[in-house]
Scaffold this active site. Structure first.
Site, PDB file in Angstrom:
ATOM      1  N   GLU A 219       0.823  -1.200   0.000  1.00  0.00           N
ATOM      2  CA  GLU A 219       0.000   0.000   0.000  1.00  0.00           C
ATOM      3  C   GLU A 219       0.864   1.260   0.000  1.00  0.00           C
ATOM      4  O   GLU A 219       0.619   2.207  -0.763  1.00  0.00           O
ATOM      5  CB  GLU A 219      -0.932   0.015   1.217  1.00  0.00           C
ATOM      6  CG  GLU A 219      -1.941  -1.120   1.258  1.00  0.00           C
ATOM      7  CD  GLU A 219      -1.424  -2.353   2.015  1.00  0.00           C
ATOM      8  OE1 GLU A 219      -2.261  -3.161   2.433  1.00  0.00           O
ATOM      9  OE2 GLU A 219      -0.191  -2.492   2.172  1.00  0.00           O
ATOM     10  N   ARG A 274       2.724  -0.410  15.426  1.00  0.00           N
ATOM     11  CA  ARG A 274       1.714   0.318  16.198  1.00  0.00           C
ATOM     12  C   ARG A 274       2.313   1.016  17.413  1.00  0.00           C
ATOM     13  O   ARG A 274       1.606   1.711  18.142  1.00  0.00           O
ATOM     14  CB  ARG A 274       0.594  -0.632  16.612  1.00  0.00           C
ATOM     15  CG  ARG A 274       1.057  -1.858  17.393  1.00  0.00           C
ATOM     16  CD  ARG A 274      -0.045  -2.914  17.413  1.00  0.00           C
ATOM     17  NE  ARG A 274       0.352  -4.171  18.032  1.00  0.00           N
ATOM     18  CZ  ARG A 274       1.010  -5.135  17.409  1.00  0.00           C
ATOM     19  NH1 ARG A 274       1.387  -4.984  16.144  1.00  0.00           N
ATOM     20  NH2 ARG A 274       1.318  -6.268  18.024  1.00  0.00           N
ATOM     21  N   HIS A 390     -25.469  11.534  19.778  1.00  0.00           N
ATOM     22  CA  HIS A 390     -26.614  11.595  18.871  1.00  0.00           C
ATOM     23  C   HIS A 390     -26.624  10.437  17.888  1.00  0.00           C
ATOM     24  O   HIS A 390     -27.346  10.478  16.890  1.00  0.00           O
ATOM     25  CB  HIS A 390     -26.603  12.934  18.127  1.00  0.00           C
ATOM     26  CG  HIS A 390     -26.888  14.099  19.006  1.00  0.00           C
ATOM     27  ND1 HIS A 390     -28.149  14.649  19.123  1.00  0.00           N
ATOM     28  CD2 HIS A 390     -26.094  14.792  19.857  1.00  0.00           C
ATOM     29  CE1 HIS A 390     -28.107  15.652  19.994  1.00  0.00           C
ATOM     30  NE2 HIS A 390     -26.872  15.756  20.448  1.00  0.00           N
TER      31      HIS A 390
END
Length: 545
Positions: A219, A274, A390
């Protein structure tokens, strides 16, 4: 109690685990948090603790003093203390790859005695010095593009930790950006991020950072190739030397790409992806917040490292967070945990923790090669504060699933007026209170208004969101993950689950592109390829007409 050797016993075998199961069955499975508060007027003081610039309130959890005592016993029996020292010493605790795990060395001082004798640790400070010289040179206008113009736009090309870390931190620290500097990122392999970005970039003022340890990640290198061709089309072949830098160790590949030898910054195999924000992978972040800000990030993480290494378990924030998470995962059967920051600049914080926790502890095999006998990593998810209220808070309040929550709450606004942050604070406190206390409908006809309550949460307070407190917060969760892994007896530092799909994708590339001799071994995949080629054929016809 004396700690066991880490990984020598597994949780279901430990006396404390059996005691916790009995305690859950007899005392806690039908307990209410409200009753625990009613029974103890000092519960908030007894179940909250501060360290460095963070304050943890864990009083709104289904945990009694006895629960905590048994969980602390579990940490001792599982060898957490021994595991902590093994990591800081530089032992090869990543047993499947035979490597130390020393992201803590990236932010340590010499007197901390971290990873002494491990190859590369002595080079950390020289790498930071090289990064500082580069960052300062860019900011001073001494390092420029081919036309002599100063850089204003930094594009980070990476994936996984090489993307999530810089992206999350750059957004969290948007208020710390140097005037005139802008951060961008490209990660996904489909190329659309880069295409969408180019219209906003002035090539003469753009510096591109490629983050790939091996300089072969599909990638990253696909996007890097797009960026390289764009830069050549804008400024010519000679631009590559001055407009690209890299965090990598593959010098042959960087030579082939055209990376300037002075614009290369290495890191080591004991830095997992990570956990790599603290390394040269953080170069793009340092370019937008400055090297002083980057060093503050490291300093904050070091503060949490020292707390984690020295504080007794009952006062140890990462240990307590890990034990609480295990309590819900393994005894209450909670399958996920939600992360709820109340500062919109932390909008990628949950995604960062998602990788940190799920890639680290999404394991089904123990360190000894045997299947795990208990549930391991939970599903991590979340969104910032009042936006989330919400949307999915409906499920948190009235749904059927138990979802423990971590509220992250800065007291000072990171950029708006304090009155607006005060609104965020009131919303955060109200939500945690409502999750715990619930609401009883006044009549059966209004049963739909009932909020069952008894939903657990932690609240982590920080005075303000800045590089130092962000460093503390990230290190807090790094160490939480580590403690969970020690207790479950798994290796939190490999990621073979990431590799299989990548390998299969390489084998399918020719088949997708239309090579008639390439076939897929899976019947479903063959069927999908047939449909894809049919759609491509129709799309090509449509485009010609």
């Amino acid at each position: 109690m004396q700690d066991a050797e880490p990984g020598s016993r597994f949780p279901a075998d430990l006396p404390a685990w059996l005691a916790l199961q009995s305690h859950y069955d007899k005392d806690m499975h039908s307990q209410s948090i409200a009753a625990l508060f009613a029974d103890d007027a000092n519960r908030f003081d007894q179940f909250s603790i501060g360290a460095a610039d963070l304050f943890l309130d864990y009083s709104k959890n289904l945990i009694s003093a006895k629960t905590r005592e048994l969980l602390l016993d579990l940490a001792g029996e599982a060898g957490v203390g021994q595991g902590i020292e093994a990591m800081f010493r530089g032992d090869a605790i990543n047993n499947t790859e035979g490597r130390p795990v020393l992201h803590v060395a990236l932010r340590a001082a010499a007197e901390d005695q971290v990873g002494t004798g491990v190859a590369g640790v002595a080079d950390v400070q020289s790498t930071l010095a090289a990064m500082a010289a580069f960052v300062d040179g860019v900011h001073a206008g001494e390092i420029t593009g081919v036309s002599g113009q100063s850089f204003t736009d930094v594009v980070n090309i990476g994936i996984g930790g090489s993307d999530l870390g810089p992206v999350m931190a750059s957004r969290a620290l948007r208020h710390c950006w140097k005037p005139g500097m802008r951060f961008h990122s490209v990660s996904n392999v489909d190329g659309t991020q880069w295409i969408d970005l180019t219209s906003a970039l002035d090539a003469e003022k753009t510096l591109i950072i490629i983050c790939s340890k091996t300089f072969t990640t599909q990638e990253t290198m696909s996007n890097a190739a797009l960026a390289r061709e764009w830069m050549k089309s804008q400024l010519g072949d000679n631009a590559i030397d001055q407009h690209f830098a890299a965090a990598s160790t593959n010098h042959a590949a960087m030579d082939k790409f055209g990376i300037n030898p002075d614009y290369r910054f290495g890191f080591w195999d004991w830095v997992g992806g990570r956990y790599s924000l603290w390394s040269a992978v953080g170069l793009s972040l340092a370019l937008v917040i400055g090297m002083d800000g980057f060093r503050e990030l490291l300093r904050g993480a070091r503060e949490m490292d020292r707390h984690f290494r020295t504080a007794p378990f009952e006062q140890n924030l990462p240990v307590l967070l890990a034990l609480i998470a295990i309590w819900y995962n393994n005894f209450f059967g909670a399958e996920s945990q939600v992360i709820l920051p109340y500062d919109n600049r932390l909008d990628r914080f949950a995604a960062y923790l998602q990788q940190l926790q799920m890639e680290s502890n999404g394991k089904s095999v123990r360190r000894d090669g045997q299947p795990v006998a208990v549930q391991t990593g939970a599903v991590i998810w979340g969104e910032p504060g009042s936006n989330a209220q919400h949307s999915f808070y409906q499920l948190l309040h009235q749904g059927t699933r138990l979802v423990p929550a971590d509220f992250i709450l800065p007291v000072q606004s990171s950029g708006a007026t304090q009155s607006l942050q005060d609104l965020a604070i009131s919303n955060c406190l109200a939500q945690s209170e409502a999750l715990m206390d619930g609401y009883a409908a006044e009549s059966e006809d209004e049963a739909y208004r009932t909020h069952p309550g008894n939903r657990p949460s932690n609240t982590i307070l920080l005075e303000k969101l800045d590089p130092g407190t962000l460093g503390q917060l990230l290190a807090l969760y790094e160490h939480k993950v580590f403690v969970e892994g020690v207790i479950w007896g798994i290796n939190s530092f490999d990621q073979y689950g990431v590799e299989l799909g990548k390998r299969l994708a390489k084998s399918l590339t020719d088949a997708v592109s239309g090579d008639s001799g390439a076939v897929a071994s899976n019947a479903s995949t063959r069927g999908l390829l047939g449909k894809i080629h049919g759609m491509k054929k129709r799309l090509n016809v449509a485009l010609r007409h």
